[in-house]
Design an enzyme around this catalytic site. Structure first.
Site, PDB file in Angstrom:
ATOM      1  N   ASP A 199       0.619  -0.899  -0.024  1.00  0.00           N
ATOM      2  CA  ASP A 199       0.035  -0.047  -0.046  1.00  0.00           C
ATOM      3  C   ASP A 199       0.895   1.338   0.139  1.00  0.00           C
ATOM      4  O   ASP A 199       2.065   1.370  -0.041  1.00  0.00           O
ATOM      5  CB  ASP A 199      -0.878  -0.004   1.315  1.00  0.00           C
ATOM      6  CG  ASP A 199      -2.160   0.653   0.884  1.00  0.00           C
ATOM      7  OD1 ASP A 199      -2.400   1.817   0.389  1.00  0.00           O
ATOM      8  OD2 ASP A 199      -3.513   0.020   1.096  1.00  0.00           O
ATOM      9  N   HIS A 269      -2.717   3.024  -4.775  1.00  0.00           N
ATOM     10  CA  HIS A 269      -2.292   2.551  -3.478  1.00  0.00           C
ATOM     11  C   HIS A 269      -0.708   2.059  -3.876  1.00  0.00           C
ATOM     12  O   HIS A 269      -0.452   0.927  -3.282  1.00  0.00           O
ATOM     13  CB  HIS A 269      -3.007   1.604  -2.922  1.00  0.00           C
ATOM     14  CG  HIS A 269      -4.335   1.836  -2.327  1.00  0.00           C
ATOM     15  ND1 HIS A 269      -4.233   2.747  -1.159  1.00  0.00           N
ATOM     16  CD2 HIS A 269      -5.662   2.161  -2.775  1.00  0.00           C
ATOM     17  CE1 HIS A 269      -5.607   3.056  -0.840  1.00  0.00           C
ATOM     18  NE2 HIS A 269      -6.417   2.595  -1.789  1.00  0.00           N
ATOM     19  N   GLU A 332      -9.631   2.836  -5.672  1.00  0.00           N
ATOM     20  CA  GLU A 332      -9.217   3.991  -5.147  1.00  0.00           C
ATOM     21  C   GLU A 332      -8.033   4.290  -6.025  1.00  0.00           C
ATOM     22  O   GLU A 332      -6.958   4.783  -5.274  1.00  0.00           O
ATOM     23  CB  GLU A 332      -9.070   4.138  -3.796  1.00  0.00           C
ATOM     24  CG  GLU A 332     -10.326   3.941  -2.799  1.00  0.00           C
ATOM     25  CD  GLU A 332     -10.071   4.132  -1.541  1.00  0.00           C
ATOM     26  OE1 GLU A 332     -10.736   4.379  -0.610  1.00  0.00           O
ATOM     27  OE2 GLU A 332      -8.830   3.630  -0.810  1.00  0.00           O
ATOM     28  N   TYR A 423     -14.193  -3.926  10.201  1.00  0.00           N
ATOM     29  CA  TYR A 423     -14.083  -3.961  11.380  1.00  0.00           C
ATOM     30  C   TYR A 423     -13.151  -3.146  12.123  1.00  0.00           C
ATOM     31  O   TYR A 423     -12.503  -3.217  13.187  1.00  0.00           O
ATOM     32  CB  TYR A 423     -13.734  -5.423  11.881  1.00  0.00           C
ATOM     33  CG  TYR A 423     -15.001  -6.431  11.775  1.00  0.00           C
ATOM     34  CD1 TYR A 423     -16.328  -5.983  11.319  1.00  0.00           C
ATOM     35  CD2 TYR A 423     -14.658  -7.865  11.959  1.00  0.00           C
ATOM     36  CE1 TYR A 423     -17.091  -6.866  11.050  1.00  0.00           C
ATOM     37  CE2 TYR A 423     -15.693  -8.704  11.707  1.00  0.00           C
ATOM     38  CZ  TYR A 423     -17.024  -8.142  11.414  1.00  0.00           C
ATOM     39  OH  TYR A 423     -18.172  -9.129  11.042  1.00  0.00           O
TER      40      TYR A 423
END
Ligand code: TNX
Length: 544
Positions: A199, A269, A332, A423
Site C-alpha cells: 500500500d 495505493h 481508489e 471491523y
C-alpha cells in the site's frame, strides 16, 4: 439446493426446545452448527482415551492430540483401539454434508468424527474443542472435568469463502501475530486469509528481483495517530516478511485448511513502491513512503516497464502462494497524475482508450490474462468493474450492491466485503469510552446481521456469491493488541455469517453462546472488546 433440504430436514428432526435444553447442558458452539441432537449420554476424557485414525486421518488426529495434551496433562496415544476412543472416519457414498461438513457423534465410550475430507474432520475437531471446558485451550495442565455431553452434531457451511482480510501495510503486523490470527480463523472454521501486503504506507513482502521494495518501501518516517486535528507519532515505522516468512505462514495456514490470498495493489495505493523505484511513477521525482492516511495521488504509470515490473512481482508472488485467486487491488486510483501526464495521454491515444477509466480497465486486464495464463484467477475490489470485468475475474465488493448485482448478472463470482464487514469501525456509539477508530459504528449486533446475499439476486445469481469476509484495515490499529480489540468478538459474528444457514442465524441465540465463547477467547489470550482491559490508545475525538 442440497443445503436447504438438509437444513430443513434437520430443523424438523431437532425442534428448538430440544436444541435449547441441550444448549443449557452443553457449551455453545460458534459458528452455530446445522443441527444438534442430544442423547443424554456423556463422554469423559481420561488417560484411557485413544485416538483411532487410519493413515489419511492421522494428521487430523494429531491436531486433536497436540491441542489437548498440554491442558489435560497426559499423553493421548494415536492407535488402533482403546478403552475409550475418539474414532476418525471417512464417510461413505450416502454422505450429504459436503466437502467441508462433518458429523460428530458422542456416546459414553466413543466419539466418532466423520467427514468426507480431512478438512471436514478438522472442523469436527474444532467443534469437539468447543464442547470441552474452555480450560482445554490453555497451554499447561489444568484441573477440569473433561466431560462433554453426548449427542449427534451434523454440520456444514453455507458459503465456501469464509474469510478475514488483514492490512499489514498501514501498520506492520509481526509474523507471530499473523500465525495467532490464523489459529483463530481455523478455530472459527474460516478458510480464507486475505493478506493485504502492499500500500501507500508500506510494502511488506520481500521480492528478490526488486530488493528496494522492502529496504526502502518497507519503512516510513512517521505515522498519523489521529487524522484531525493531526497527531503524529514522531517515530519511524516499518517491517516486512521475508519469502521464508511467507512460506512459513502459507504452510501454517494450509495445515489448518486455510488458503492465503495475497493482495498486491495496482494501479493506485502504490506510493511505497514508487518511493523505492521512482521510475514506476508519473513524475519521475523521488517521493517518500506515505506518512498520512487516505488515498495518495501517486499512482503507477502505464509504461511497458511498469507492467513488466508488476508481472515479475506477481511471478514471485505466485511461487509463494498456491491460491487459485490473486488479488490485484484496483481500488481508489485517483486519475490526477494520468490526466496531466503526456506519457499516459499518448498511451491512451495509441490504445484507442476514451478516458482514464478505460485506461485503468486496460491496466487491470493486462494482469487478468497474465494470471489466467498461469492457471490463476484475478480478484479485485469493486472499482475493477469500471470498464468491464475480464472473463474469469472475480469481484470483491466493498462498495454498494449495484456492483455486486452487475457482476453476478454477468456471471462473475463475487466475495462480499461491504461496509458492515469493516471491523476498523467503532464498536459502539459511545465515543467517550472507545479507542480512536476510523469512524462509523458497527456494533456486534449490526456486524452479526450483515447478509451477503443482496436484495435483487435470483437463486441462480446467488450461486456466484462465493462468500464473505471481514476487513481489518489498520490505519488506527498500531499493534496486535488493538487489532484483537477491533477484530473480536466481531470476527465470531463473521464466522457465523459465513457458516450458519440464514434460517439459523439469530442474534439472541448468538449472544447466549458468546458467553461461553468469550471464556474460550480469554483462555487463548485474545484481547477482545469487553474483556475489561485498558488501552494505551487515544480515545475517539469528539465528532470524528
Ligand atoms: C477503503 S476498501 C480502502 C482502504 C482503507 C479503508 C479504511 C478499499 C478497497 N480501500 O484503503 O484502508 O477504506 O476503512
Amino acid at each position: 439446493m442440497l443445503a436447504t433440504t438438509v437444513a430443513a430436514s434437520f430443523a424438523l428432526a431437532a425442534p428448538t426446545t430440544v436444541a435449547a435444553s441441550f444448549a443449557l447442558a452443553a457449551p455453545a458452539i460458534v459458528p452455530r452448527p446445522l443441527s444438534i441432537t442430544p442423547n443424554g449420554e456423556a463422554f469423559t476424557f481420561d488417560s484411557s482415551v485413544v485416538l483411532v485414525a487410519d493413515k489419511r486421518a492421522r494428521s487430523t488426529a494429531l491436531v486433536l492430540k497436540n491441542a489437548l495434551e498440554p491442558a489435560m496433562g497426559w499423553e493421548i496415544p494415536v492407535g488402533s483401539r482403546g478403552g475409550k476412543v475418539v474414532r476418525f472416519k471417512f464417510a461413505g457414498k450416502d454422505w450429504r454434508l459436503g466437502e467441508e461438513g462433518y458429523r460428530l457423534t458422542t456416546k459414553s465410550k466413543e466419539i466418532v468424527v466423520e467427514a468426507s475430507t480431512e478438512r471436514g474432520l478438522f472442523y469436527g475437531v474444532q467443534s469437539l474443542r468447543q464442547l470441552l471446558p474452555a480450560a482445554n485451550l490453555r497451554r499447561s495442565p489444568q484441573t477440569a472435568e473433561w466431560s462433554i455431553p453426548g449427542g449427534v452434531i451434523e454440520d456444514m457451511p453455507r458459503f465456501r469463502w469464509r474469510g478475514s482480510h488483514l492490512d499489514s501495510c498501514r501498520h506492520f503486523m509481526p509474523k507471530s501475530f499473523v500465525l495467532k490470527y490464523i489459529d483463530q480463523l481455523a478455530f472459527h472454521k474460516m478458510n480464507t486469509f486475505h493478506w493485504h501486503l502492499t500500500d501507500d504506507q508500506g510494502w511488506r513482502i520481500e521480492i528478490k528481483k526488486y530488493p528496494k521494495l522492502t529496504t526502502v518501501g518497507g519503512w516510513r518516517k512517521d505515522s498519523t495517530v489521529v487524522y484531525s486535528p493531526r497527531q503524529m507519532t514522531g517515530k519511524p515505522h516499518g517491517g516486512f516478511y521475508t519469502q521464508d516468512d511467507i512460506r512459513e505462514v502459507v504452510a501454517y495456514a494450509k495445515a489448518r485448511h486455510i488458503t492465503v490470498v495475497p493482495e498486491i495493489e495496482m494501479p493506485g495505493h502504490a506510493q511505497a513502491a514508487i518511493a523505492a523505484y521512482p521510475e514506476l511513477g508519473n513524475t519521475g521525482q523521488p517521493i517518500d513512503v506515505w506518512t498520512n492516511w487516505g488515498v495518495s495521488t501517486s499512482v503507477f504509470n502505464v509504461k511497458d516497464g511498469t507492467i513488466s515490473f508488476l508481472k515479475d512481482v506477481l511471478t514471485e508472488v505466485m511461487d509463494l502462494f498456491p491460491s487459485q485467486f490473486i488479488h490485484v487491488g484496483g481500488d481508489e486510483c485517483p486519475k490526477d497524475e494520468w490526466k496531466t501526464s503526456a506519457d499516459v495521454q499518448a498511451r491512451m491515444k495509441q490504445l484507442g482508450l476514451k478516458d482514464e477509466h478505460e485506461m485503468q480497465s486496460w491496466f487491470i486486464r493486462q494482469f487478468d490474462s497474465f494470471l489466467a495464463s498461469k492457471g490463476r484467477r484475478l480478484i479485485g475490489w469493486s472499482e475493477i468493474l469500471e470498464g468491464g470485468l475480464a472473463p474469469g475475474a472475480a469481484l470483491m465488493v466493498w462498495l454498494g450492491d449495484d456492483g455486486a448485482l452487475q457482476a453476478v448478472r454477468s456471471g462473475h463470482d463475487v466475495v462480499m466485503a461491504q461496509g458492515t464487514t469493516y471491523y476498523d469501525a467503532y464498536q459502539s456509539g459511545d465515543r467517550t469510552t472507545e479507542p480512536h477508530a476510523i469512524g462509523g459504528n458497527t456494533d456486534l449486533k449490526r456486524a452479526y446481521e450483515y447478509e451477503p446475499i443482496r436484495p435483487g439476486m435470483t437463486p441462480e445469481q446467488e450461486k456466484h456469491v462465493l462468500g464473505v469476509q471481514c476487513q481489518l484495515w489498520t490505519e488506527y490499529i498500531p499493534d496486535p493488541q488493538k487489532l484483537e480489540y477491533m477484530a473480536f468478538p466481531r470476527l465470531s459474528a463473521m464466522s457465523e455469517i459465513g457458516w450458519t444457514t440464514r434460517e439459523q442465524r439469530d442474534y439472541a441465540d448468538f449472544e447466549i453462546r458468546m458467553k461461553a465463547h468469550r471464556a474460550r477467547l480469554e483462555a487463548m489470550d485474545i484481547n477482545f472488546r469487553g474483556r475489561g482491559n485498558t488501552y494505551p490508545y487515544p480515545l475517539a475525538s469528539p465528532g470524528k
